[in-house]
Scaffold this motif. Structure first.
Motif, PDB file in Angstrom:
ATOM      1  N   ALA A  88       0.583  53.300  23.131  1.00  0.00           N
ATOM      2  CA  ALA A  88      -0.123  54.052  23.163  1.00  0.00           C
ATOM      3  C   ALA A  88      -1.279  53.295  24.609  1.00  0.00           C
ATOM      4  N   LEU A  89      -0.709  51.668  24.335  1.00  0.00           N
ATOM      5  CA  LEU A  89      -1.501  51.059  25.380  1.00  0.00           C
ATOM      6  C   LEU A  89      -0.912  51.509  26.498  1.00  0.00           C
ATOM      7  N   TYR A  90       0.777  51.588  26.853  1.00  0.00           N
ATOM      8  CA  TYR A  90       1.323  51.498  28.251  1.00  0.00           C
ATOM      9  C   TYR A  90       0.995  52.879  28.519  1.00  0.00           C
ATOM     10  N   LEU A  91      -0.076  54.245  28.020  1.00  0.00           N
ATOM     11  CA  LEU A  91       0.296  55.839  27.820  1.00  0.00           C
ATOM     12  C   LEU A  91      -1.757  55.301  28.550  1.00  0.00           C
ATOM     13  N   ARG A  92      -1.923  55.269  27.885  1.00  0.00           N
ATOM     14  CA  ARG A  92      -3.433  54.943  28.461  1.00  0.00           C
ATOM     15  C   ARG A  92      -3.994  54.373  29.536  1.00  0.00           C
ATOM     16  N   ASN A  93      -2.890  52.886  29.148  1.00  0.00           N
ATOM     17  CA  ASN A  93      -4.050  52.346  30.562  1.00  0.00           C
ATOM     18  C   ASN A  93      -2.959  51.782  32.131  1.00  0.00           C
ATOM     19  N   VAL A 197       4.098  65.720  34.023  1.00  0.00           N
ATOM     20  CA  VAL A 197       3.248  66.522  33.442  1.00  0.00           C
ATOM     21  C   VAL A 197       1.940  65.877  34.158  1.00  0.00           C
ATOM     22  N   ALA A 198       1.115  66.274  35.134  1.00  0.00           N
ATOM     23  CA  ALA A 198      -0.136  66.201  35.303  1.00  0.00           C
ATOM     24  C   ALA A 198      -1.175  66.287  34.305  1.00  0.00           C
ATOM     25  N   LEU A 199      -1.832  65.154  34.110  1.00  0.00           N
ATOM     26  CA  LEU A 199      -3.302  65.306  33.076  1.00  0.00           C
ATOM     27  C   LEU A 199      -4.500  64.039  33.010  1.00  0.00           C
ATOM     28  N   PRO A 200      -5.346  64.730  32.889  1.00  0.00           N
ATOM     29  CA  PRO A 200      -6.443  64.450  33.111  1.00  0.00           C
ATOM     30  C   PRO A 200      -7.358  62.899  32.939  1.00  0.00           C
ATOM     31  N   VAL A 201      -7.117  61.971  34.037  1.00  0.00           N
ATOM     32  CA  VAL A 201      -7.629  60.341  33.578  1.00  0.00           C
ATOM     33  C   VAL A 201      -8.501  60.837  32.029  1.00  0.00           C
ATOM     34  N   GLU A 202      -9.346  61.561  32.375  1.00  0.00           N
ATOM     35  CA  GLU A 202     -10.669  61.758  31.037  1.00  0.00           C
ATOM     36  C   GLU A 202     -10.083  61.554  29.917  1.00  0.00           C
ATOM     37  N   LEU A 203      -8.526  62.796  29.778  1.00  0.00           N
ATOM     38  CA  LEU A 203      -8.481  62.670  28.386  1.00  0.00           C
ATOM     39  C   LEU A 203      -8.090  61.507  28.304  1.00  0.00           C
ATOM     40  N   ASP A 206     -10.248  58.714  26.587  1.00  0.00           N
ATOM     41  CA  ASP A 206     -11.123  59.597  25.522  1.00  0.00           C
ATOM     42  C   ASP A 206      -9.775  59.057  24.526  1.00  0.00           C
ATOM     43  N   SER A 207     -11.141  57.694  24.114  1.00  0.00           N
ATOM     44  CA  SER A 207     -10.597  56.845  22.045  1.00  0.00           C
ATOM     45  C   SER A 207     -10.387  57.742  21.387  1.00  0.00           C
ATOM     46  N   ALA A 208     -10.873  58.526  21.296  1.00  0.00           N
ATOM     47  CA  ALA A 208     -10.605  59.842  20.785  1.00  0.00           C
ATOM     48  C   ALA A 208      -9.161  60.764  20.071  1.00  0.00           C
TER      49      ALA A 208
END
Length: 399
Positions: A88-93, A197-203, A206-208
């Protein structure tokens, strides 16, 4: 969430109603109204069964998530980070993490070869990918799954012993000999990509959002669709051997059945398989559109041949006494289509290369300028039918 027991009760009530209608009519021909009533009951049962299956699958995934979250931890300067948390850390950051977090990511996710890039995901996440791939098409539900430590070419041994038999031997006589004939079947893996696949940075930030579940689900869905298609209709040329490319034709429909099949066609297909394969694991496989055609088949009195007696929860519906698997990558009924498969699908092998599932996050300008993050996943898998006598096909007539 919908109460599963309530769904089971509805299914049983509807099945009882359908069986009562069958018993009441006996061999008396049905009226159009009675047939419509029966078909409506059958449709409602199928709908409830699919809803129940979806609920149970979701609960299984939630259970997997619970246990995976509690997976073996990775220690980094006193901070305990589980394998899934590291992903999750890698995917998010991406690389924008502390040195301690980077160490945790490195420990949980090994770097792949330069040609692949990214990271090989830990076993907990790889299991999530495989589980989601099972949801598409049905081949993974019925095939034999073979996992290998490497992706080297593999020739799998094959042998058909259905014609072999013993003998009576006279006293003091010598036993005869009958050699077993072995062949080999290529079972080589191919490298599959989910495409980026491209996803918005905001998504992603989002910690939720459960970022692992969200990204893995999207990528695994793509892998599941393409691999199931190739498991089903793959040509064997630059892609795996699919079922329809290897299975023999057991029955060809008579002229005029380009978009249909008869009860007699089904019986001929069933008996084109040696009885040794029919006794244990034999079942049908076809697309949803073919299922719709087959459910409408009637006997000479107008009674449906569909196995309504087995439509209660826990006892799957049957066709001619056999179960079935829906696979929308099977060809729809059309002129010359290989629309129905029947036999022991345990003789079809799907080979997965363990540890071959990798994932990469892309932060380059192609995505960053649009406020997006890119993701892509890879895995290695292949398939083949090792015993062509075990599964046979029904082919619609040409005209």
């Amino acid at each position: 969430m919908t109460n599963t027991q309530a769904l089971r009760d509805k299914i049983e009530h509807l099945a009882n109603s359908a069986n009562a209608l069958l018993t009441e009519k006996g061999a008396v021909p049905w009226t159009k109204e009675e047939q419509a009533s029966f078909d409506n009951i059958a449709d409602e049962i199928e709908s409830h069964q699919k809803q129940l299956k979806a609920i149970e699958r979701l609960r299984d995934l939630e259970a997997d998530k619970f246990f995976n979250t509690a997976a073996k931890p990775v220690k980094s300067d006193g901070e305990v980070i589980g394998a899934v948390q590291a992903v999750a850390l890698y995917l998010r950051n991406g690389k924008n993490v502390t040195s301690e977090q980077a160490t945790a990511i490195h420990n949980a996710m090994s770097t792949t070869t330069a040609s692949e890039g990214g990271y090989t995901v830990p076993t907990e996440v790889e299991a999530m990918v495989i589980e989601r791939m099972k949801a598409f098409g049905g081949m993974r539900e019925v095939a034999q799954i073979l996992t290998t430590a490497s992706g080297s070419p593999l020739n799998y041994p094959s042998s058909d012993g259905t014609e072999e038999e013993g003998e009576i031997v006279a006293e003091n006589a010598i036993a005869g000999a009958q050699d077993v004939t072995f062949g080999t079947v290529a079972l080589n893996p191919f490298k599959y990509s989910s495409k980026s696949v491209a996803l918005p940075v905001e998504l992603i930030q989002d910690s939720a959002i459960d970022v692992v579940s969200f990204v893995v689900d999207r990528l695994a869905t793509r892998l599941g669709r393409i691999t199931n298609k190739h498991y089903t209709i793959g040509s064997g040329s630059a892609q795996p051997f699919g079922l329809t490319a290897r299975a023999e034709v057991g029955k060809t429909g008579s002229k005029g059945s380009a978009t249909s099949a008869s009860y007699d066609d089904l019986m001929d297909l069933i008996h084109s398989i040696n009885s040794a394969y029919r006794k244990k694991n034999a079942r049908f496989m076809f697309s949803d559109s073919t299922l719709c055609v087959l459910r409408k088949l009637k006997d000479t009195t107008g009674r449906p041949i569909w196995g309504l007696g087995d439509m209660r929860e826990g006892v799957p519906s049957t066709l001619c006494g056999y179960g079935y698997t829906e696979n929308d990558d099977m060809p729809a009924m059309a002129a010359g289509a290989k629309a129905i498969a029947f036999g022991d699908f345990g003789k079809f092998i799907i080979r997965d290369v363990v540890g071959s599932t990798s994932m990469r996050r892309f932060d380059d300008s192609a995505f960053a300028l649009k406020g997006q993050v890119g993701f892509c996943s890879w895995t290695r898998t292949g398939s083949n039918l090792i015993d062509t006598a075990a599964v046979k096909l029904f082919v619609n007539s040409a005209t």
